[in-house]
Design a protein around this motif. Structure first.
Motif, mmCIF file in Angstrom:
data_model
loop_
_atom_site.group_PDB
_atom_site.id
_atom_site.type_symbol
_atom_site.label_atom_id
_atom_site.label_comp_id
_atom_site.label_asym_id
_atom_site.label_seq_id
_atom_site.Cartn_x
_atom_site.Cartn_y
_atom_site.Cartn_z
ATOM 1 N N THR A 29 0.815 -1.213 0.000
ATOM 2 C CA THR A 29 0.000 0.000 0.000
ATOM 3 C C THR A 29 0.846 1.258 0.000
ATOM 4 O OG1 THR A 29 -0.130 0.015 2.423
ATOM 5 C CG2 THR A 29 -1.824 -1.217 1.211
ATOM 6 N N ARG A 30 2.111 1.136 0.353
ATOM 7 C CA ARG A 30 3.024 2.284 0.346
ATOM 8 C C ARG A 30 4.349 1.825 -0.258
ATOM 9 N NH1 ARG A 30 3.173 4.889 6.225
ATOM 10 N NH2 ARG A 30 3.971 6.672 5.047
ATOM 11 N N PRO A 31 4.407 1.669 -1.567
ATOM 12 C CA PRO A 31 5.644 1.145 -2.167
ATOM 13 C C PRO A 31 6.837 2.058 -1.954
ATOM 14 C CG PRO A 31 4.117 1.917 -3.858
ATOM 15 C CD PRO A 31 3.368 1.926 -2.569
ATOM 16 N N ALA A 47 0.164 10.996 1.123
ATOM 17 C CA ALA A 47 -1.232 11.137 0.699
ATOM 18 C C ALA A 47 -1.331 11.273 -0.821
ATOM 19 C CB ALA A 47 -1.860 12.345 1.391
ATOM 20 N N PHE A 48 -0.399 11.996 -1.415
ATOM 21 C CA PHE A 48 -0.387 12.133 -2.871
ATOM 22 C C PHE A 48 -0.055 10.806 -3.535
ATOM 23 C CE2 PHE A 48 2.009 13.517 -6.773
ATOM 24 C CZ PHE A 48 0.904 13.957 -7.470
ATOM 25 N N PHE A 49 0.870 10.034 -2.968
ATOM 26 C CA PHE A 49 1.185 8.709 -3.508
ATOM 27 C C PHE A 49 -0.034 7.792 -3.443
ATOM 28 C CE2 PHE A 49 6.046 8.910 -2.606
ATOM 29 C CZ PHE A 49 6.179 9.784 -3.663
ATOM 30 N N ALA A 54 -4.369 4.946 -6.259
ATOM 31 C CA ALA A 54 -5.800 4.748 -6.480
ATOM 32 C C ALA A 54 -6.191 5.020 -7.928
ATOM 33 C CB ALA A 54 -6.603 5.657 -5.547
ATOM 34 N N CYS A 55 -5.441 5.881 -8.593
ATOM 35 C CA CYS A 55 -5.709 6.194 -10.008
ATOM 36 C C CYS A 55 -5.034 5.213 -10.955
ATOM 37 C CB CYS A 55 -5.259 7.613 -10.327
ATOM 38 S SG CYS A 55 -6.184 8.894 -9.458
ATOM 39 N N GLY A 56 -4.435 4.148 -10.425
ATOM 40 C CA GLY A 56 -3.818 3.134 -11.268
ATOM 41 C C GLY A 56 -2.343 3.319 -11.505
ATOM 42 N N GLY A 57 -1.686 4.191 -10.747
ATOM 43 C CA GLY A 57 -0.256 4.411 -10.930
ATOM 44 C C GLY A 57 0.555 3.215 -10.459
ATOM 45 N N ALA A 58 1.477 2.768 -11.285
ATOM 46 C CA ALA A 58 2.344 1.647 -10.938
ATOM 47 C C ALA A 58 3.422 2.116 -9.959
ATOM 48 C CB ALA A 58 2.983 1.069 -12.195
ATOM 49 N N PRO A 59 4.066 1.178 -9.246
ATOM 50 C CA PRO A 59 5.159 1.585 -8.347
ATOM 51 C C PRO A 59 6.261 2.365 -9.054
ATOM 52 C CG PRO A 59 4.483 -0.658 -7.860
ATOM 53 C CD PRO A 59 3.728 -0.246 -9.083
ATOM 54 N N ALA A 60 6.541 2.017 -10.317
ATOM 55 C CA ALA A 60 7.558 2.772 -11.055
ATOM 56 C C ALA A 60 7.125 4.217 -11.273
ATOM 57 C CB ALA A 60 7.834 2.099 -12.392
ATOM 58 N N HIS A 150 8.779 17.394 -16.790
ATOM 59 C CA HIS A 150 8.173 16.356 -15.951
ATOM 60 C C HIS A 150 8.077 16.817 -14.505
ATOM 61 C CE1 HIS A 150 7.948 12.530 -13.684
ATOM 62 N NE2 HIS A 150 7.278 12.108 -14.732
ATOM 63 N N CYS A 151 9.110 17.471 -14.022
ATOM 64 C CA CYS A 151 9.126 17.950 -12.647
ATOM 65 C C CYS A 151 8.035 19.004 -12.424
ATOM 66 C CB CYS A 151 10.502 18.510 -12.313
ATOM 67 S SG CYS A 151 10.748 18.895 -10.560
ATOM 68 N N GLU A 152 7.881 19.914 -13.376
ATOM 69 C CA GLU A 152 6.846 20.938 -13.247
ATOM 70 C C GLU A 152 5.463 20.321 -13.223
ATOM 71 O OE1 GLU A 152 3.772 23.676 -14.451
ATOM 72 O OE2 GLU A 152 4.513 21.978 -15.635
ATOM 73 N N THR A 153 5.229 19.322 -14.057
ATOM 74 C CA THR A 153 3.929 18.664 -14.092
ATOM 75 C C THR A 153 3.633 17.954 -12.781
ATOM 76 O OG1 THR A 153 4.129 18.359 -16.485
ATOM 77 C CG2 THR A 153 2.534 16.981 -15.336
ATOM 78 N N VAL A 154 4.629 17.280 -12.226
ATOM 79 C CA VAL A 154 4.442 16.549 -10.968
ATOM 80 C C VAL A 154 4.115 17.515 -9.836
ATOM 81 C CG1 VAL A 154 5.631 15.175 -9.229
ATOM 82 C CG2 VAL A 154 5.847 14.583 -11.637
ATOM 83 N N LEU A 155 4.866 18.594 -9.723
ATOM 84 C CA LEU A 155 4.645 19.528 -8.622
ATOM 85 C C LEU A 155 3.321 20.271 -8.778
ATOM 86 C CD1 LEU A 155 8.266 20.921 -8.215
ATOM 87 C CD2 LEU A 155 7.129 19.127 -6.907
ATOM 88 N N ARG A 156 2.959 20.597 -10.003
ATOM 89 C CA ARG A 156 1.656 21.246 -10.212
ATOM 90 C C ARG A 156 0.523 20.307 -9.836
ATOM 91 N NH1 ARG A 156 -0.625 21.455 -15.213
ATOM 92 N NH2 ARG A 156 1.465 21.157 -16.125
ATOM 93 N N SER A 157 0.663 19.024 -10.166
ATOM 94 C CA SER A 157 -0.358 18.039 -9.801
ATOM 95 C C SER A 157 -0.397 17.823 -8.294
ATOM 96 C CB SER A 157 -0.080 16.721 -10.519
ATOM 97 O OG SER A 157 -0.050 16.890 -11.922
ATOM 98 N N PHE A 158 0.768 17.835 -7.664
ATOM 99 C CA PHE A 158 0.841 17.639 -6.213
ATOM 100 C C PHE A 158 0.081 18.739 -5.476
ATOM 101 C CE2 PHE A 158 3.188 18.902 -2.342
ATOM 102 C CZ PHE A 158 2.944 17.792 -1.541
ATOM 103 N N TYR A 159 0.326 19.980 -5.852
ATOM 104 C CA TYR A 159 -0.361 21.082 -5.171
ATOM 105 C C TYR A 159 -1.825 21.177 -5.593
ATOM 106 C CZ TYR A 159 3.810 22.862 -2.892
ATOM 107 O OH TYR A 159 4.915 23.016 -2.075
#
Length: 419
Positions: A29-31, A47-49, A54-60, A150-159
């Motif tokens: 549950t927490r890879p 919480a973001f992980f 839950a949205c189907g993200g793989a551990p990678a 990629h980094c900008e997309t991840v951080l924008r999604s996180f916030y």
């Protein structure tokens, strides 16, 4: 408290602290968990992980997102800024820092003592020269545009996630793209909104790089083990991703039907991929050799194993190290994904194979993704243009035919027989 405005920051001299880390766990549950500078688990990231999983993200995928968040967490720690107190100035400074400052040097136990030193802060290093074999530039000392995007997309999604949950700042530090004011208001906000985030860099359009047939033969000859030859033969014939091929079990190999079963990366669905007969020949040679050495022989066991004891299922990083050893012999920098591009080019350029069939084999959700392989590749374009120049040179070398009425001996006396 450190000044958080752009004017009070020395981005050039800033050194990213080596604090915290991204740790893999045995908990399904927490890879992965992210540790802050104090060694505690960063619960906002956990919480973001959980949302990603839950949205189907793989551990990678979670690991990839975690590396970007770790870089951001360290940047904030260096300026003594809490994650939920980050402002747009902090995000803008982070994006600027990634663009102008060399990547931090990472120590490795295999790194040679005489390796090149890290350039001084502020010195903008030049990009690496293209490889003479592949024509591809190696990883530069600056963060690439793809990494920054990629980094900008991840951080924008996180916030954006914490903004919806009500647990983060009331304004996303990484804003969406600016509106295109040239469009009329009646077009609507969605039409006027630019794609991606405001701080997302533009990515160049690049053609997928395939391995030419002669170069592939050189690469295949540089391999030392039947396992490695079987892997390359499958990758270049069925077009599977490198990580997908490593999911195969011994029961998934069907030589009589020329099928190999894999688990798809995105959908996690099981799919049988048609493969070449040569691939199964090399696979059988590898299996006979591996079983004699003591590799487990069971239909439920993994198909690919390490070559040394204690035997373990082959991982992506071990497969990439195998290809890098062959690259070192050839002076090349081919990647595992180049093999997938090569298979896609070969299938898409075959007039007897429908493009929709190629789409199914490659596992593309959209046909437009498969269509990029229909166009000529870099090597074919260069070859065609060089042939054009050769034809132009031959046309200029054709001697002019003299008009009728001129005597040949007179022309020889005048031009010295060069006409």
């Amino acid at each position: 408290m450190v000044e958080t405005g752009d004017a009070g920051r020395d981005l050039v001299g800033f050194v990213l602290p080596d604090s915290g880390g991204l740790v893999e766990t045995a908990d399904a549950t927490r890879p992965y968990v992210l540790l802050d500078a104090d060694g505690a688990v960063a619960e906002p990231v956990s919480a973001f992980f959980a949302e990603l999983q839950a949205c189907g993200g793989a551990p990678a995928t979670i690991r990839s997102y975690g590396m970007d968040l770790l870089r951001w967490w360290r940047f904030l720690a260096g300026w003594e800024v809490a994650w939920n107190r980050a402002t747009r100035a902090d995000a803008r400074g982070f994006v600027r820092w990634m663009e102008i400052v060399p990547k931090p040097a990472r120590s490795h136990w295999r790194r040679r003592a005489d390796a090149g030193a890290t350039p001084a802060p502020g010195a903008r290093p030049l990009a690496d020269a293209p490889n003479q074999v592949t024509g591809r530039a190696g990883p530069g000392r600056l963060y690439s545009a793809a990494t920054r995007a990629h980094c900008e997309t991840v951080l924008r999604s996180f916030y954006a996630f914490h903004l919806e949950e009500g647990t983060g700042p009331i304004i996303n530090p990484f804003p969406a793209g600016r509106e295109r004011r040239r469009l009329p208001v009646v077009a609507g906000r969605a039409a006027r909104q630019s794609a991606g985030g405001r701080y997302r860099p533009s990515l160049p359009q690049r053609l997928p790089r395939r391995i030419p047939d002669d170069r592939f033969n050189e690469l295949f000859a540089a391999l030392r083990h039947h396992r490695d030859r079987a892997l390359l033969a499958f990758w270049v014939s069925n077009g599977g991703r490198a990580s997908e091929l490593l999911t195969s079990r011994q029961r998934d190999s069907l030589p009589g039907e020329q099928l190999l079963g894999v688990i798809r990366k995105g959908t996690r669905a099981y799919q049988q991929l048609p493969s070449s007969p040569d691939a199964f020949v090399w696979l059988r040679l590898y299996q006979e050799e591996a079983w004699r050495e003591g590799v487990p022989q069971d239909l439920s066991e993994a198909l690919w194993w390490t070559l040394r004891r204690p035997f373990r299922p082959l991982t992506y990083h071990a497969a990439r190290a195998m290809l890098n050893r062959a690259n070192a012999l050839l002076g090349a920098n081919w990647t595992l994904h180049d093999l997938r591009h090569t298979a896609a080019y070969r299938m898409a350029r075959d007039p007897g194979l429908a493009l929709t069939d190629v789409q199914w084999v490659l596992g593309h959700a959209q046909l437009s993704t498969t269509q990029i392989y229909v166009s000529a590749g870099r090597e074919e374009i260069i070859e065609a243009v060089l042939a054009h120049h050769q034809r132009q040179a031959r046309q200029t070398e054709v001697p002019a035919v003299p008009a009728s009425g001129y005597r040949a001996e007179s022309l020889n006396d005048l031009f010295g027989g060069a006409q």
